[in-house]
Scaffold this motif. Structure first.
Motif, PDB file in Angstrom:
ATOM      1  N   HIS A 107       5.779 -40.552 -39.064  1.00  0.00           N
ATOM      2  CA  HIS A 107       5.802 -41.984 -38.735  1.00  0.00           C
ATOM      3  C   HIS A 107       7.150 -42.624 -39.076  1.00  0.00           C
ATOM      4  CE1 HIS A 107       1.724 -41.839 -37.494  1.00  0.00           C
ATOM      5  NE2 HIS A 107       1.232 -41.617 -38.694  1.00  0.00           N
ATOM      6  N   THR A 108       7.806 -42.140 -40.134  1.00  0.00           N
ATOM      7  CA  THR A 108       9.129 -42.672 -40.469  1.00  0.00           C
ATOM      8  C   THR A 108      10.139 -42.344 -39.378  1.00  0.00           C
ATOM      9  OG1 THR A 108       8.722 -42.519 -42.861  1.00  0.00           O
ATOM     10  CG2 THR A 108      11.017 -42.620 -42.151  1.00  0.00           C
ATOM     11  N   GLN A 110       9.458 -41.721 -36.270  1.00  0.00           N
ATOM     12  CA  GLN A 110       9.094 -42.497 -35.074  1.00  0.00           C
ATOM     13  C   GLN A 110       9.713 -43.895 -35.127  1.00  0.00           C
ATOM     14  OE1 GLN A 110       4.680 -41.659 -35.464  1.00  0.00           O
ATOM     15  NE2 GLN A 110       4.837 -41.818 -33.246  1.00  0.00           N
ATOM     16  N   ILE A 111       9.584 -44.553 -36.280  1.00  0.00           N
ATOM     17  CA  ILE A 111      10.099 -45.918 -36.418  1.00  0.00           C
ATOM     18  C   ILE A 111      11.627 -45.924 -36.398  1.00  0.00           C
ATOM     19  CG2 ILE A 111      10.185 -47.936 -37.936  1.00  0.00           C
ATOM     20  CD1 ILE A 111       7.361 -47.214 -38.870  1.00  0.00           C
ATOM     21  N   SER A 114      12.683 -45.697 -32.796  1.00  0.00           N
ATOM     22  CA  SER A 114      12.537 -46.989 -32.139  1.00  0.00           C
ATOM     23  C   SER A 114      13.695 -47.916 -32.505  1.00  0.00           C
ATOM     24  CB  SER A 114      11.202 -47.627 -32.542  1.00  0.00           C
ATOM     25  OG  SER A 114      11.026 -48.872 -31.912  1.00  0.00           O
ATOM     26  N   ALA A 154      12.145 -48.248 -41.768  1.00  0.00           N
ATOM     27  CA  ALA A 154      11.097 -47.261 -41.495  1.00  0.00           C
ATOM     28  C   ALA A 154      10.432 -46.803 -42.783  1.00  0.00           C
ATOM     29  CB  ALA A 154      11.693 -46.068 -40.747  1.00  0.00           C
ATOM     30  N   VAL A 209       6.754 -53.217 -35.440  1.00  0.00           N
ATOM     31  CA  VAL A 209       7.863 -52.402 -34.934  1.00  0.00           C
ATOM     32  C   VAL A 209       7.922 -52.473 -33.413  1.00  0.00           C
ATOM     33  CG1 VAL A 209       8.781 -50.064 -34.748  1.00  0.00           C
ATOM     34  CG2 VAL A 209       7.823 -50.857 -36.917  1.00  0.00           C
ATOM     35  N   ASP A 213      10.940 -54.521 -31.554  1.00  0.00           N
ATOM     36  CA  ASP A 213      11.936 -53.687 -30.867  1.00  0.00           C
ATOM     37  C   ASP A 213      11.859 -53.837 -29.350  1.00  0.00           C
ATOM     38  OD1 ASP A 213      12.517 -52.922 -33.405  1.00  0.00           O
ATOM     39  OD2 ASP A 213      11.970 -50.821 -33.187  1.00  0.00           O
TER      40      ASP A 213
END
Length: 317
Positions: A107-108, A110-111, A114, A154, A209, A213
Motif C-alpha cells: 500500500h505504501t 501504491q500511494i 500515485s 505514503a 489519496v 491526486d
C-alpha cells in the motif's frame, strides 16, 4: 491460544489461499505473472541505468521517471516472490507480522506511485504552460523535496493501518486469507471483533489519496490542453500534446484498474472471488510491467539510448 472452537487469539501464522476456486491451475497462472515480473525488473532496471548514466537525462521529467521505476520494482517485488511461493512451491504460510509488513510495503508503494504520477503531471504543466520558467521553478532541490514528501505521505497514511490492526483486532474467525497476497481489507475481514474503524480508515486513505491526486492531475491536464489549443502552429500543438500522451496513458491505466479493484473488493459481492483476486493481482503488476515499455517505446530519447546501449553491448562482444 484458542479462545473457542471458532476464534483464535492473535495468530502467529496465516495461510494465503492464492486464487480461491483456481487452486488446481495456479501453477499455470504463475507463469504469465512471472514473465510480467521478469519484464518489469529488466525494463525498470534498464530505465534506471540509462537515466543514471546519461547526464542529459538529469532533468525533472526523467528524475521523476527514475522514482517511478524504483517504486515499480519495490511494488512488484513485494508481491510476486511470495505469490509464486504459493502458486508453485505450495508455501502458503506467512507469519502474521510478515503479512503486516507485506501489506505495508504494497500500500505504501501504491500511494507513492500515485504521488509520483501527480508530480509528473505537475512537471508537464510547468513545462508546457510556463516553459521559460521550468528550470527555475522545478529545481533539482524541489524535485528531491517532492519525492521525499510523496514517500513520507505514503508512510504516514499506511502506518496507522498496521497500528489499528495490532491494537484493535485481537481475535480472528480464521487464519486463512482468501487472497494471493496480504491486502488491508482481506486481512481485516478475518477479525472477529468490530472492524468499522479499520474499514473507515481504509476508505479515508483511499479517497484522500485518490481524490486529491486525481483532482490535481485532472486540473493539470485541463490547463495543459487549454494552453496547447491556444498555440498558433499545428506542429507546435501536436508536439506539446505528444509529450503528455505517455503520462495520460499511464495515469488512466493506473487509476482505472485501481478503482475497479477497490470497488469490487468492497461492493462486488456478486462477483466470483477468483475474478476479484485475479484483477487485483493484475492491477498491481500491470504498472511495473507497462511503465518501462510505455516510456521506453514512446519516448524518442529513451529509444535512442536503449539502441545505443544495445549496440555498445554487441560491439564489446
Amino acid at each position: 491460544m484458542l479462545i473457542s472452537n471458532f476464534t483464535v487469539f492473535m495468530p502467529s501464522v496465516l495461510t494465503l489461499v492464492g486464487i480461491p476456486g483456481l487452486e488446481s491451475v495456479q501453477c499455470w497462472i504463475g507463469i504469465p505473472f512471472f514473465v510480467m515480473y521478469l519484464i518489469a525488473m529488466i525494463g525498470n532496471f534498464l530505465l534506471l541505468t540509462i537515466i543514471k548514466s546519461e547526464r542529459s537525462l538529469h532533468e525533472p521529467m526523467y528524475i521523476f521517471l527514475s522514482m517511478l521505476g524504483t517504486t515499480d520494482i519495490g511494488l512488484a517485488t513485494s508481491i510476486i516472490p511470495k505469490m509464486l511461493g504459493v502458486f508453485w512451491f505450495h508455501m502458503p504460510e506467512i507469519y502474521f507480522d510478515s503479512c503486516l509488513l507485506q501489506m505495508w510495503f504494497i500500500h505504501t508503494f501504491q500511494i507513492i506511485e500515485s504521488g509520483i504520477l501527480l508530480a509528473m503531471a505537475f512537471d508537464r504543466y510547468i513545462a508546457i504552460c510556463y516553459p521559460l520558467r521550468h528550470a527555475t521553478i522545478l529545481s533539482f532541490r524541489l524535485v528531491i523535496q517532492i519525492g521525499t514528501a510523496v514517500t513520507l505521505r505514503a508512510a504516514a497514511l499506511v502506518t496507522p493501518c498496521l497500528i489499528l490492526i495490532k491494537s484493535r483486532l485481537k481475535y480472528y474467525h480464521t487464519t486463512v486469507i482468501s487472497h494471493s497476497y496480504c491486502e488491508h481489507m482481506a486481512l481485516v475481514k478475518l477479525a472477529a471483533g468490530n472492524i468499522w474503524v479499520n474499514k473507515i480508515y481504509g476508505l479515508f486513505v483511499a479517497f484522500t489519496v485518490g481524490g486529491f491526486d486525481i483532482l490535481f492531475i485532472s486540473l493539470s491536464y485541463i490547463q495543459i490542453l487549454t494552453t496547447v489549443l491556444r498555440l498558433p502552429q499545428k506542429e507546435a500543438r501536436f508536439k506539446a500534446f505528444d509529450t503528455c500522451v505517455t503520462h495520460i496513458c499511464v495515469f488512466l491505466q493506473f487509476y482505472l484498474l485501481a478503482f475497479f479493484s477497490f470497488f469490487t473488493h468492497r461492493f462486488g459481492s456478486h462477483i466470483p472471488p477468483y475474478i476479484h483476486i485475479l484483477f487485483s493481482s493484475i492491477y498491481l503488476l500491470v504498472p511495473p510491467f507497462l511503465n518501462p515499455l510505455v516510456y521506453g517505446l514512446k519516448n524518442k530519447q529513451m529509444r535512442s539510448y536503449v539502441v545505443k546501449m544495445l549496440l555498445n553491448e554487441e560491439s564489446s562482444h
